[in-house]
Design a protein around this motif. Structure first.
Motif, PDB file in Angstrom:
ATOM      1  N   UNK A  60       0.832  -1.215   0.000  1.00 19.95           N
ATOM      2  CA  UNK A  60       0.000   0.000   0.000  1.00 19.95           C
ATOM      3  C   UNK A  60       0.862   1.259   0.000  1.00 19.95           C
ATOM      4  N   UNK A  61       0.567   2.136  -0.945  1.00 23.50           N
ATOM      5  CA  UNK A  61       1.232   3.429  -0.999  1.00 23.50           C
ATOM      6  C   UNK A  61       2.565   3.473  -1.715  1.00 23.50           C
ATOM      7  N   UNK A  62       3.045   2.336  -2.281  1.00 23.64           N
ATOM      8  CA  UNK A  62       4.353   2.414  -2.938  1.00 23.64           C
ATOM      9  C   UNK A  62       4.270   2.620  -4.451  1.00 23.64           C
ATOM     10  N   UNK A  63       3.086   2.816  -4.993  1.00 25.56           N
ATOM     11  CA  UNK A  63       2.874   3.164  -6.406  1.00 25.56           C
ATOM     12  C   UNK A  63       3.251   2.077  -7.401  1.00 25.56           C
ATOM     13  N   UNK A  64       3.379   0.841  -6.926  1.00 27.10           N
ATOM     14  CA  UNK A  64       3.650  -0.272  -7.828  1.00 27.10           C
ATOM     15  C   UNK A  64       2.317  -0.837  -8.324  1.00 27.10           C
ATOM     16  N   UNK A  65       2.370  -1.574  -9.429  1.00 28.65           N
ATOM     17  CA  UNK A  65       1.161  -2.155 -10.002  1.00 28.65           C
ATOM     18  C   UNK A  65       0.820  -3.519  -9.422  1.00 28.65           C
ATOM     19  N   UNK A  66       1.807  -4.216  -8.869  1.00 27.63           N
ATOM     20  CA  UNK A  66       1.582  -5.584  -8.439  1.00 27.63           C
ATOM     21  C   UNK A  66       1.454  -6.488  -9.653  1.00 27.63           C
ATOM     22  N   UNK A  67       2.465  -6.471 -10.512  1.00 26.44           N
ATOM     23  CA  UNK A  67       2.436  -7.221 -11.769  1.00 26.44           C
ATOM     24  C   UNK A  67       2.156  -8.697 -11.519  1.00 26.44           C
ATOM     25  N   UNK A  68       1.149  -9.222 -12.204  1.00 25.89           N
ATOM     26  CA  UNK A  68       0.724 -10.602 -12.019  1.00 25.89           C
ATOM     27  C   UNK A  68       0.819 -11.376 -13.324  1.00 25.89           C
ATOM     28  N   UNK A  69       1.364 -12.579 -13.241  1.00 26.97           N
ATOM     29  CA  UNK A  69       1.441 -13.451 -14.405  1.00 26.97           C
ATOM     30  C   UNK A  69       0.044 -13.722 -14.949  1.00 26.97           C
ATOM     31  N   UNK A  70      -0.096 -13.581 -16.259  1.00 23.02           N
ATOM     32  CA  UNK A  70      -1.364 -13.842 -16.926  1.00 23.02           C
ATOM     33  C   UNK A  70      -2.207 -12.612 -17.187  1.00 23.02           C
ATOM     34  N   UNK A  71      -1.878 -11.482 -16.547  1.00 25.51           N
ATOM     35  CA  UNK A  71      -2.647 -10.260 -16.760  1.00 25.51           C
ATOM     36  C   UNK A  71      -1.945  -9.358 -17.771  1.00 25.51           C
ATOM     37  N   UNK A  72      -2.737  -8.456 -18.352  1.00 24.13           N
ATOM     38  CA  UNK A  72      -2.227  -7.517 -19.340  1.00 24.13           C
ATOM     39  C   UNK A  72      -2.080  -6.127 -18.722  1.00 24.13           C
ATOM     40  N   UNK A  73      -1.113  -5.390 -19.239  1.00 26.31           N
ATOM     41  CA  UNK A  73      -0.809  -4.053 -18.726  1.00 26.31           C
ATOM     42  C   UNK A  73      -0.450  -3.129 -19.874  1.00 26.31           C
ATOM     43  N   UNK A  74      -0.687  -1.842 -19.668  1.00 22.77           N
ATOM     44  CA  UNK A  74      -0.120  -0.797 -20.517  1.00 22.77           C
ATOM     45  C   UNK A  74       1.052  -0.246 -19.720  1.00 22.77           C
TER      46      UNK A  74
END
Length: 114
Positions: A60-74
């Motif tokens: 919480x509050x660190x401005x990361x996306x929490x990149x998860x395998x299988x999901x798409x991102x811009x």
């Protein structure tokens, strides 16, 4: 448009693997998430078909996306491989979604303008 202009690279990708590693950052050992992606669409810069981005573990509050395998991102990258929300990066579940599709179209139009 402002975040697009500031970024060196902008692309849409699917995360295909993640790994937690220790990395020396400014003399301190830190945990870093290494995320391997498959390129879906490139909007700006040179973006490899299979590439790597990094982030600190989500908290919480660190401005990361929490990149998860299988999901798409811009992904908006500036000065390296670290992905953050303040730089413009964001994730989504459905590229055809009523909020996502218009944002992807905007990026395409920005890309056409460069």
């Amino acid at each position: 448009m402002e975040t697009f202009e500031r970024a060196d690279r902008v692309f849409r990708a699917k995360i295909i693997a993640t790994e937690l590693r220790q990395e020396d950052i400014e003399g301190e050992s830190r945990e870093v998430v290494y995320a391997t992606y498959q390129l879906l669409e490139s909007f700006k810069g040179e973006n490899p078909h299979i590439g790597l981005v990094k982030e600190y573990p989500f908290a919480p509050g660190n401005c990361m996306l929490g990149l998860l395998t299988g999901l798409e991102y811009v992904v908006f990258l500036k000065d390296g491989l670290f992905v953050t929300m303040p730089d413009g990066s964001w994730g989504y579940f459905n590229v055809e979604g009523s909020e996502v599709a218009p944002e992807i179209e905007k990026l395409r139009s920005f890309a056409d303008d460069i």
